[in-house]
Structure formats: C-alpha cells, structure tokens
Write a protein that holds these residues in place. Structure first.
Motif, PDB file in Angstrom:
ATOM      1  N   THR A 324      41.382 -49.219  37.982  1.00 29.13           N
ATOM      2  CA  THR A 324      41.517 -47.853  38.497  1.00 29.13           C
ATOM      3  C   THR A 324      40.693 -46.877  37.673  1.00 29.13           C
ATOM      4  O   THR A 324      40.101 -45.932  38.223  1.00 29.13           O
ATOM      5  CB  THR A 324      42.998 -47.434  38.491  1.00 29.13           C
ATOM      6  N   PHE A 325      40.635 -47.066  36.357  1.00 27.50           N
ATOM      7  CA  PHE A 325      39.805 -46.209  35.511  1.00 27.50           C
ATOM      8  C   PHE A 325      38.331 -46.303  35.925  1.00 27.50           C
ATOM      9  O   PHE A 325      37.614 -45.294  35.939  1.00 27.50           O
ATOM     10  CB  PHE A 325      39.961 -46.587  34.042  1.00 27.50           C
ATOM     11  N   ARG A 326      37.871 -47.493  36.270  1.00 23.16           N
ATOM     12  CA  ARG A 326      36.483 -47.649  36.722  1.00 23.16           C
ATOM     13  C   ARG A 326      36.255 -46.891  38.026  1.00 23.16           C
ATOM     14  O   ARG A 326      35.227 -46.243  38.211  1.00 23.16           O
ATOM     15  CB  ARG A 326      36.156 -49.122  36.915  1.00 23.16           C
ATOM     16  N   THR A 331      32.282 -45.376  38.698  1.00 19.73           N
ATOM     17  CA  THR A 331      31.402 -46.524  38.437  1.00 19.73           C
ATOM     18  C   THR A 331      31.736 -47.721  39.312  1.00 19.73           C
ATOM     19  O   THR A 331      31.075 -48.753  39.211  1.00 19.73           O
ATOM     20  CB  THR A 331      31.498 -46.941  36.961  1.00 19.73           C
ATOM     21  N   ALA A 332      32.763 -47.627  40.152  1.00 21.15           N
ATOM     22  CA  ALA A 332      33.161 -48.741  41.013  1.00 21.15           C
ATOM     23  C   ALA A 332      33.330 -48.247  42.442  1.00 21.15           C
ATOM     24  O   ALA A 332      33.631 -47.076  42.687  1.00 21.15           O
ATOM     25  CB  ALA A 332      34.462 -49.374  40.516  1.00 21.15           C
ATOM     26  N   THR A 333      33.118 -49.154  43.389  1.00 18.17           N
ATOM     27  CA  THR A 333      33.249 -48.861  44.814  1.00 18.17           C
ATOM     28  C   THR A 333      34.444 -49.630  45.363  1.00 18.17           C
ATOM     29  O   THR A 333      34.632 -50.808  45.047  1.00 18.17           O
ATOM     30  CB  THR A 333      31.973 -49.264  45.576  1.00 18.17           C
ATOM     31  N   VAL A 334      35.237 -48.967  46.194  1.00 14.71           N
ATOM     32  CA  VAL A 334      36.441 -49.562  46.768  1.00 14.71           C
ATOM     33  C   VAL A 334      36.177 -49.866  48.235  1.00 14.71           C
ATOM     34  O   VAL A 334      35.756 -48.983  48.995  1.00 14.71           O
ATOM     35  CB  VAL A 334      37.653 -48.624  46.620  1.00 14.71           C
ATOM     36  N   ALA A 335      36.409 -51.114  48.632  1.00 18.12           N
ATOM     37  CA  ALA A 335      36.249 -51.517  50.030  1.00 18.12           C
ATOM     38  C   ALA A 335      37.510 -51.154  50.800  1.00 18.12           C
ATOM     39  O   ALA A 335      38.625 -51.475  50.375  1.00 18.12           O
ATOM     40  CB  ALA A 335      35.976 -53.009  50.122  1.00 18.12           C
ATOM     41  N   ARG A 336      37.300 -50.491  51.957  1.00 20.37           N
ATOM     42  CA  ARG A 336      38.464 -50.082  52.743  1.00 20.37           C
ATOM     43  C   ARG A 336      39.020 -51.227  53.571  1.00 20.37           C
ATOM     44  O   ARG A 336      40.203 -51.268  53.856  1.00 20.37           O
ATOM     45  CB  ARG A 336      38.078 -48.918  53.665  1.00 20.37           C
TER      46      ARG A 336
END
Length: 604
Positions: A324-326, A331-336
């Motif tokens: 979660t910090f990333r 710096t991170a991408t979340v896939a829906r």
C-alpha cells in the motif's frame, strides 16, 4: 515448606532492621498469611498461569494489563478504519470512472466478439477517434495523450509497435485492414489509452492516472475475435496523507501484536518442555498421568493454534501495508480487474485478524460455542463429505458430458460443479430445469427430468438433512461438555489446566533432579520436589513462586519439632531466630500435652 511459612520469610524481608522482634501473636499472624505482599507490588505470574488464565482474570486479579488483547483489537480497529476510509474515498469514483471509460471504449458487453476483419478495424478506428475527442465531450475534466500505443502480434512471433496520432488513420495497421484476409495471420492487437483526472473524495483531493489496455484476441480460433479492456490506476498526488497515517498505524499495531504472539509461543514452549520432563517418569500409582497417555490434540493445546491465525494475520497486514505504501507513493499501479498482492494481503489479513478475536472468547463457554460445536462435529462432517463426494462428482461429470453442447451452465467442469452446488442449496432450480427442457426431444426431456429430480431428492432431502443432524449432535456434545457432566469432549483450556496440574503434582523421588523452568527474567529456577518440601502427604503443592531474587530466602523446613533450619539472608537472622524459638517451644508444649494425656490414660 508450607506457603504460610514461606510468607513469613518473604514478609519479614520487607521490614526494616530496627523493627522490634515480633511477638508470638505477630509471628502466628505472619505464618497464617499466604503470599501477602504490599498492594503496590504485582505478583509475577507463573507460566502455567499465563496459559490457563484469561486476559480479563489476569487484569482483575493480578493487575496484568492484557497487551496482546489490546494490540489485537487495535489491529482490527485501525485496519477496518483504513479500509472504510479508503473505500469511501475511491469506491464510487472507481466505479463511475470505469463505467465512463467502458462506454467510451465500447466495452459494455463482458464478452464482445467480432467475426470479420472489417468489424475489428472499424471498432479500432471508432474507439481511437472518440478517445482523442473525449476531453471536449466529457462531463468531468479528463486529459488524454495525443498518441495511442499500438502493438500487433503475429502467429510467426513477429510484432509491430507504433503510435496512432490524430489524423493519421490506422497506419500502419491500415494496410492490414485493407486486405480482407489481413487479420488471418494476426494473433492479437493491443492498444493503450491513457487518461489523467482529479477528484475530491471524502478524505482528500487526489490526481489519478488511468491506463486502459484494449486487447483484440484472435487466437481462440473459430472465426471469432474477442475484445476486452483492462483498467489500471496509478496515484499521482494527494492533498493530505490521512490514509498513509492510518496504514502506518495499522502496520505498527500488527508488528507489536506479532512480537507478543511470538513471545507467547516461546513461553508455551518452555511450559511444554517442563511438563514433558516431569511426566516422562513412570507412574507411581494407578491413575497417575504420564506423557505417553497424552494425545496429539493434548500436546497442541499448549501452543493455542489461534496464535497461528494471529501471526498469519499480522504478517499479511504488514506485507499488505508495504504494498500500500508503494501505491500511495505513486510508484505502483493497481489493476482494477485483477487481484493484486496488496488487495489479497490486506483483505485476507484483516479477515484473519477479525477471526482470531474469537480466541479471547474461549474463556466463556457461551461465547465460544460456535468453535466448540465445529470441533465436536468436524470429524463426522469430513467423513460424511468423503462418503458423498464420489456421488456428487459423478453428477458433475454426467451433466457436463450430456448438457455441455446445449447449455452454458454445464459448459465445463467448473461451471457444471457451480450449477449443481446452486441446485444443492435450492437456488434457481426452476430456471435450470426450464433451460434444460427447452428445444429438446422427448428422450432428452425425459433424461433431464431424471437427472434433476434424482439430484434434488438425494442431495436436498437427504444429504443436507444429515449435515444438519451432525451439526446438532456436535452442539449437544459441546453444550454437555461446557455446562454438563459429559467427559467425551473436553475444552482446550480445561484439559490444558489438568495436564499442567498433573505435571506439578508429580513426585521426583530417589534423587532425581528437579525439572528446570525458565523464569521470566531469563534465569533457570528449580521447581521444589516433595523431598525438598519434606512433606508427608501423597500429592505435593504447586511450585514455589519465582519472584525470589538471588539473595532471597531459600530454606528447607521438615514438619517435625525443632527442625526449622536452612540458610537465610543476614537481615532476617534475628526475626527468624525468634520465630524458630517460638516454634520449638510450641512444639514442646504440644508434645508435653500429648505425653501427659497418654500417661493419664495409661494410669486410668
């Protein structure tokens, strides 16, 4: 040595050297006190007390604050607060943005298919044109790139990567689309659309970058090209960091809970080793417990498997907080459309954290009845499931073989099993029955009726009722064990207390060394045996308290006149000498009284 005698030395040690010598009445009062100490001094708990006493009893009786319970509750409180706050911030925005972008990219159908090259190329051209015009037509403010990334993969493993810009058409894809057979050598076409937007949620104002991955797949064969759009979100900026603070607090609480739970495992291991050593000697009389009589479940009771859930939950929450910090730092991408590691760790960790709260209810039978019922009936339920499983699997394969060409409900093994499980629970029985009856001849309709009727009769009217009877029998057993006199099912904390008490009552005669138990400060201290106690009774009392310092009183008392002796600290010499003298005089008086009574009886 009796506890009353031990308390004499302990309480005497707390007095000043200049106090007057205790009178006989004061000495007797001191000897009658058991474990008496000032109210501001908290007694250090024995390890067996830690394992067999509830956190609430430790706090109410001994003043021990339940830190492990506190951090466990804080984990679920802050973890749930973070989840609710994040959901209120992003849930509605995610759903609305995904709907808007699906409409724009023409992906409202979950399984959109094209059957010709012109349809594929026409859809690509229309979607790309709408993408470039979207900022001028959208209700909310969106920004788009002035180019679209295009990747064409062929069956011969070659690829074409280019950019589509406004006014250029589909070049270089236009040459492929111009040929009616141009897509026959293409395996997939992937286009990347980027959207930048900002919104104000309930917690903060956030800037988000949406990445839409549109894929045309021709690799399935059958003359069909499937179309699918996957969405990915990336945070660009925050107006405040409330969610970051909540996430950090959750990770901190989980860390402390993890440390305390691991510490309790080490303490349980010390008790386990000590009990095993004391019960390893042969039984001296019938009915005395020995280690070989303990079952595997009895041995596991020392370690409380609820702690395994707590450790797993804390570790998952800490790992999830790192992911979660990333994401919060951009710096991170979340896939829906996919399960990300962050979602799995946070969701499963919070679930196990809430689930492990049940372990604090085991000290109250009414609150722990659910777990006791499951424990009392789980073996019979598993055996019955094994018995029923072959019949259920046979129905799954029968439905898939017969109905897969006609109905999607039985299209493959997974869907066939899901359909029968829904039937088993009484869901959509009429709908499935009607779907199987549609457009069928007499033989097919007759087999359909036989299939559905027999399955419902066997599994709904028989199997489910047997499950209910097994659970009811487990409830009766657990209720009788908690509130009745039946001994078939014994609660974990009750059984553990019985085992530890039996270990403390073992007799280590014939010169056998006492069993070491590790004290809380890290030093090893011997548990007193019956020989050391000089007792004449059959079962020894519980072990002496481990609160003695290295200079504390360590003496031995045998229960016979004039036999109070042992090394003591210099500070207590005078008072202990006075008590010894009074004790010897009292013994002599009693002896004279007994001798006189015996003489009078002999004269008579």
């Amino acid at each position: 040595m009796r506890k009353s005698d031990a308390s004499v030395y302990e309480n005497a040690d707390d007095s000043d050297e200049d106090d007057p010598i205790l009178s006989g009445e004061a000495a007797r009062e001191l000897s009658r006190s058991v474990n008496r100490r000032p109210s501001w001094v908290r007694r250090r708990l024995e390890y067996h007390e830690r394992l067999t006493t509830s956190p609430f009893q430790k706090f109410s009786k001994y003043g021990k604050f339940p830190f492990k319970l506190f951090f466990s509750v804080m984990v679920v409180v802050f973890g749930s607060t973070y989840t609710v706050a994040r959901n209120s911030q992003f849930a509605s925005f995610d759903a609305a943005s995904a709907f808007t972008l699906r409409v724009l990219l023409r992906d409202l159908d979950d399984d959109l298919r094209f059957s010709s090259s012109s349809e594929v190329c026409g859809n690509i051209g229309a979607v790309t044109q709408d993408y470039f015009q979207f900022p001028d037509n959208s209700v909310h403010a969106f920004e788009v790139n002035q180019s679209v990334s295009l990747t064409v993969s062929f069956y011969n493993s070659s690829t074409i990567e280019t950019q589509l810009v406004p006014g250029s058409g589909l070049d270089p894809l236009g040459d492929v689309c111009a040929d009616s057979r141009g897509l026959q050598d293409v395996e997939s076409i992937v286009l990347v659309y980027l959207f930048n937007t900002t919104f104000s949620g309930s917690v903060a104002r956030v800037a988000v970058l949406w990445q839409a991955l549109a894929t045309y797949s021709m690799g399935r064969g059958g003359g069909v090209a499937t179309y699918r759009v996957d969405f990915y979100a990336k945070l660009r900026s925050w107006s405040n960091h409330i969610l970051t603070v909540l996430n950090a607090t959750t990770a901190t609480m989980a860390f402390f809970s993890l440390v305390l739970t691991l510490k309790s495992f080490l303490k349980a291991r010390s008790v386990y080793n000590a009990v095993r050593a004391r019960l390893s000697f042969p039984a001296r009389h019938p009915g005395q417990l020995v280690w070989s009589q303990l079952t595997y479940e009895d041995k596991l009771a020392f370690f409380n498997l609820w702690n395994v859930l707590s450790i797993t939950a804390d570790m998952l929450l800490i790992i999830g907080a790192g992911f979660t910090f990333r994401w919060q730092s951009g710096t991170a991408t979340v896939a829906r459309n996919e399960l990300s590691p962050e979602v799995v760790c946070r969701g499963l960790g919070l679930f196990l954290a809430w689930f492990s709260i049940i372990k604090y209810m085991e000290w109250r039978a009414e609150l722990y009845m659910l777990v006791n019922v499951v424990k009392a009936s789980i073996v019979q339920v598993i055996l019955f499931v094994i018995t029923v499983a072959p019949l259920y699997i046979g129905y799954v394969f029968l439905g898939m073989i017969v109905f897969s060409n006609k109905e999607d409900f039985f299209g493959d093994l997974s869907r066939s099993s899901a359909t029968l499980f829904a039937l088993l629970n009484g869901d959509s029985i009429l709908m499935i029955f009607q779907e199987l009856q549609e457009r069928s001849d007499a033989a097919y309709a007759g087999f359909t009726q036989f299939y559905v009727y027999t399955f419902c009769v066997i599994f709904i009217t028989t199997v489910l009722n047997v499950f209910i009877f097994l659970i009811e029998a487990g409830y009766d057993t657990a209720h009788a064990a908690s509130f009745g006199k039946r001994k078939k099912f014994i609660l974990d904390n009750v059984r553990l207390k019985q085992i530890i008490d039996a270990a403390y009552q073992r007799d280590n005669e014939s010169g056998i060394a006492t069993v070491p138990m590790q004290a809380e400060g890290g030093n090893l201290e011997e548990l007193p045996t019956r020989r050391e106690m000089g007792a004449t009774f059959d079962l020894p009392p519980p072990p002496m308290s481990r609160r003695d310092s290295p200079t504390a009183v360590r003496c031995t008392c045998q229960c016979q006149c004039g036999a109070l002796e042992g090394p003591v600290s210099g500070k207590l010499t005078a008072k202990i000498s006075e008590i010894q003298e009074q004790f010897v005089l009292k013994c002599k008086e009693l002896q004279y009284a007994v001798d006189g009574r015996a003489a009078s009886q002999s004269e008579a």
